[in-house]
Scaffold this active site. Structure first.
Site, mmCIF file in Angstrom:
data_model
loop_
_atom_site.group_PDB
_atom_site.id
_atom_site.type_symbol
_atom_site.label_atom_id
_atom_site.label_comp_id
_atom_site.label_asym_id
_atom_site.label_seq_id
_atom_site.Cartn_x
_atom_site.Cartn_y
_atom_site.Cartn_z
ATOM 1 N N LYS A 178 -13.166 -0.832 5.873
ATOM 2 C CA LYS A 178 -13.830 -1.829 4.755
ATOM 3 C C LYS A 178 -14.805 -2.717 5.680
ATOM 4 O O LYS A 178 -15.820 -2.822 4.774
ATOM 5 C CB LYS A 178 -12.419 -2.429 4.272
ATOM 6 C CG LYS A 178 -12.159 -1.647 2.969
ATOM 7 C CD LYS A 178 -11.143 -0.588 3.451
ATOM 8 C CE LYS A 178 -9.841 -0.994 4.145
ATOM 9 N NZ LYS A 178 -8.848 0.282 4.464
ATOM 10 N N TRP A 231 0.932 -1.273 -0.066
ATOM 11 C CA TRP A 231 0.160 0.074 0.157
ATOM 12 C C TRP A 231 0.864 1.212 0.011
ATOM 13 O O TRP A 231 1.919 1.365 0.854
ATOM 14 C CB TRP A 231 -0.730 -0.052 1.180
ATOM 15 C CG TRP A 231 -1.774 1.030 1.321
ATOM 16 C CD1 TRP A 231 -2.735 1.843 0.521
ATOM 17 C CD2 TRP A 231 -2.073 1.815 2.631
ATOM 18 N NE1 TRP A 231 -3.385 2.806 1.125
ATOM 19 C CE2 TRP A 231 -2.953 2.997 2.400
ATOM 20 C CE3 TRP A 231 -1.381 1.694 3.839
ATOM 21 C CZ2 TRP A 231 -3.325 3.752 3.418
ATOM 22 C CZ3 TRP A 231 -1.899 2.606 4.829
ATOM 23 C CH2 TRP A 231 -2.765 3.635 4.690
ATOM 24 N N ASP A 249 -0.621 -5.333 9.597
ATOM 25 C CA ASP A 249 -1.517 -4.459 9.089
ATOM 26 C C ASP A 249 -2.637 -5.287 8.603
ATOM 27 O O ASP A 249 -2.578 -5.914 7.697
ATOM 28 C CB ASP A 249 -1.023 -3.407 8.055
ATOM 29 C CG ASP A 249 -2.057 -2.519 7.456
ATOM 30 O OD1 ASP A 249 -3.149 -2.516 8.154
ATOM 31 O OD2 ASP A 249 -1.808 -1.651 6.672
HETATM 32 N N1 PLA Z 1 -3.470 -0.364 5.452
HETATM 33 C C1 PLA Z 1 -3.602 -0.899 4.000
HETATM 34 C C2 PLA Z 1 -3.022 -2.101 3.571
HETATM 35 C C3 PLA Z 1 -4.672 -0.534 3.273
HETATM 36 O O1 PLA Z 1 -4.884 -0.720 2.118
HETATM 37 C C4 PLA Z 1 -5.505 0.733 3.839
HETATM 38 C C5 PLA Z 1 -6.627 1.374 2.942
HETATM 39 C C6 PLA Z 1 -5.231 1.198 5.008
HETATM 40 C C7 PLA Z 1 -4.206 0.462 5.781
HETATM 41 C C8 PLA Z 1 -5.728 2.413 5.828
HETATM 42 O O2 PLA Z 1 -7.094 2.266 5.992
HETATM 43 P P1 PLA Z 1 -7.967 3.241 6.853
HETATM 44 O O3 PLA Z 1 -6.965 4.062 7.580
HETATM 45 O O4 PLA Z 1 -8.964 4.071 6.097
HETATM 46 O O5 PLA Z 1 -8.464 2.157 8.063
HETATM 47 N N2 PLA Z 1 -6.289 1.672 1.545
HETATM 48 C C9 PLA Z 1 -7.255 2.112 0.600
HETATM 49 C C10 PLA Z 1 -7.468 3.577 0.871
HETATM 50 C C11 PLA Z 1 -8.656 1.100 0.781
HETATM 51 C C12 PLA Z 1 -6.426 4.477 0.991
HETATM 52 O O6 PLA Z 1 -5.530 4.346 0.281
HETATM 53 O O7 PLA Z 1 -6.212 5.281 1.987
HETATM 54 C C13 PLA Z 1 -6.893 1.740 -0.928
HETATM 55 O O8 PLA Z 1 -7.468 2.167 -1.906
HETATM 56 O O9 PLA Z 1 -5.557 1.334 -0.909
#
Ligand code: PLA
Length: 432
Positions: free
Chosen positions: A279, A162, A243
């Site tokens: 989510k 991510w 995570d």
């Molecule tokens: N960790 C991972 C691996 C994630 O993909 C995301 C969210 C988070 C943490 C954090 O989410 P939160 O703070 O909303 O609980 N990833 C998303 C959104 C869904 C983003 O980039 O913020 C994504 O599209 O990858």
């Protein structure tokens, strides 16, 4: 008297018109130049996609960028369990501050999802845990904690991951290393390279692991591989930080998706976990999550928790109330909890169904490429293998928005747009 006041007022208004000066170490500057050196920040690779999507007037546009669940009509979903919790909370006049560590009730219920209902660590009060600003806040707080109490340490992050993981540990000023994870040719896990990196890292290193439904690849280790990873971590004395942003989205069952964590716990690791309800409860904007650190004993857990709170206090003081109340209302009522579990499964199953349809549609169009990975990968995302240039064409020619690493948020694919998406993917890949 009156004259003296007029003189003072005139002096005050003159001061207000004079540009305030600041000393930057290189002499005085006028106020107009305070932010002269500030360049526009680069667009966020994920949330920037949403911005571009929103700005596109095309009626055909499709957003498979951010990981936000949609129903089969492409609409955002408020789970029935959340609607019922909202009904029960309606009219609540409790608006007080939560403690720095957030809602203790919500935290206790959340720990059970990760560590297990009957976890001895919960009973023995060995877990230092606080409510966080969703999963991002939990990761950031842990990174700050790591920096403060293990100042010379670094963090090993999988390739790919991510994108925000890199920002989080960068801003916490923890140096980053990477470890192998994904194998582009097999579109699966590069297990042997991963194990080599774990072996070659200095003893006692910090590793970031995705507990389930790896973002962006949709590729997780098997149970057997997790056991091997855990054993090697043990031999090397590494620290595992999990995570877990998608608990329930891999298998449809939150308990099953915590298997990686449970294996590490069985093996006696002292782990850290980031949990998020964005989510799996659809509470995206409520920003509700939890950071936990398993300690040696209850006394250590008290110290660690107090330090986590100390980190939170100057940043945001205490976390928001409403999302925590929703989570507690759902998880403390057996009926609402079982409704939630059913709804998680429905979301996971709809995504699995869309994977099949997308793959079949591409095959029916006569695509010369293999799309097996679309159904093999799990969780919210499909790591399609599309190149940045192919993604650019999808966006400019078809108004399909996704991240340039070729990640498709399967949660945004519906019966209504899957054919259009498959056709566009076929058009931009058929000659490759
Ligand atoms: N960790 C991972 C691996 C994630 O993909 C995301 C969210 C988070 C943490 C954090 O989410 P939160 O703070 O909303 O609980 N990833 C998303 C959104 C869904 C983003 O980039 O913020 C994504 O599209 O990858």
């Amino acid at each position: 008297m009156a004259m003296a006041m007029m003189i003072r007022n005139a002096a005050a208004s003159r001061r207000a018109m004079t540009p305030i000066s600041g000393d930057f170490g290189g002499g005085l500057r006028s106020m107009s130049s305070w932010w002269k050196s500030v360049e526009p920040a680069p667009k966020d690779p994920i949330l920037g996609v949403t911005e571009a999507f929103l700005a596109d007037p095309s009626p055909d546009k499709v957003n498979v960028g951010v990981g936000a669940y949609r129903d089969d009509n492409g609409k955002p979903v408020v789970l029935d369990c959340v609607r019922e919790a909202e009904r029960r909370l309606a009219g609540s006049t409790f608006m007080e501050y939560l403690p720095m560590g957030g809602s203790a009730k919500m935290v206790d219920l959340t720990l059970k999802l990760a560590y297990g209902d009957d976890s001895e660590f919960i009973k023995d009060k060995r877990i230092a845990a606080i409510q966080t600003l969703s999963g991002t806040g939990a990761c950031r707080l842990f990174a700050d904690f790591q920096k403060r109490f293990c100042p010379g340490s670094q963090i090993y992050i999988p390739v790919p991951t991510w994108s925000n993981h890199h920002n989080i540990w960068r801003d916490a000023e923890v140096p980053q290393k990477t470890y192998h994870y994904y194998h582009p040719e097999t579109k699966g896990l590069d297990f042997s390279a991963l194990m080599d990196d774990v072996k070659n890292a200095p003893d006692g290193s910090f590793f970031l692991l995705h507990a389930c439904a790896h973002n962006p690849t949709g590729v997780d280790p098997t149970e057997e591989q997790w056991r091997e990873i855990s054993q090697l971590f043990k031999a090397k004395g590494h620290f595992a930080f999990f995570d877990m942003a998608y608990q329930g989205f891999a298998s449809g069952d939150p308990a099953r998706d915590a298997k990686s964590i449970r294996i590490f716990l069985e093996d006696g690791h002292h782990i850290g976990i980031s949990q998020s309800y964005a989510k799996n409860m659809g509470l995206y904007g409520q920003r509700v999550g939890c950071l936990s650190v398993l300690c040696e004993d209850a006394k250590q857990a008290v110290s660690v928790k107090s330090q986590l709170q100390q980190l939170a206090r100057p940043m945001y003081s205490n976390p928001p109330l409403h999302g925590a109340q929703l989570v507690s209302t759902i998880l403390e009522d057996p009926e609402l909890k079982s409704l939630w579990l059913k709804e998680v499964k429905v979301m996971a199953d709809r995504i699995i169904g869309m994977r099949t349809t997308l793959r079949e549609s591409l095959e029916k169009l006569g695509s010369p490429l293999s799309w097996e990975h679309v159904t093999k990968q799990i969780g919210m995302f499909c790591y399609s293998g599309l190149t940045p240039e192919q993604v650019d064409r999808l966006t400019s020619e078809y108004h399909i928005y996704m991240t340039r690493n070729g990640r498709i948020s399967m949660a945004g694919v519906t019966t209504g747009n899957v054919g259009y998406l498959a056709n566009a993917i076929h058009e931009v890949t058929k000659s490759s």
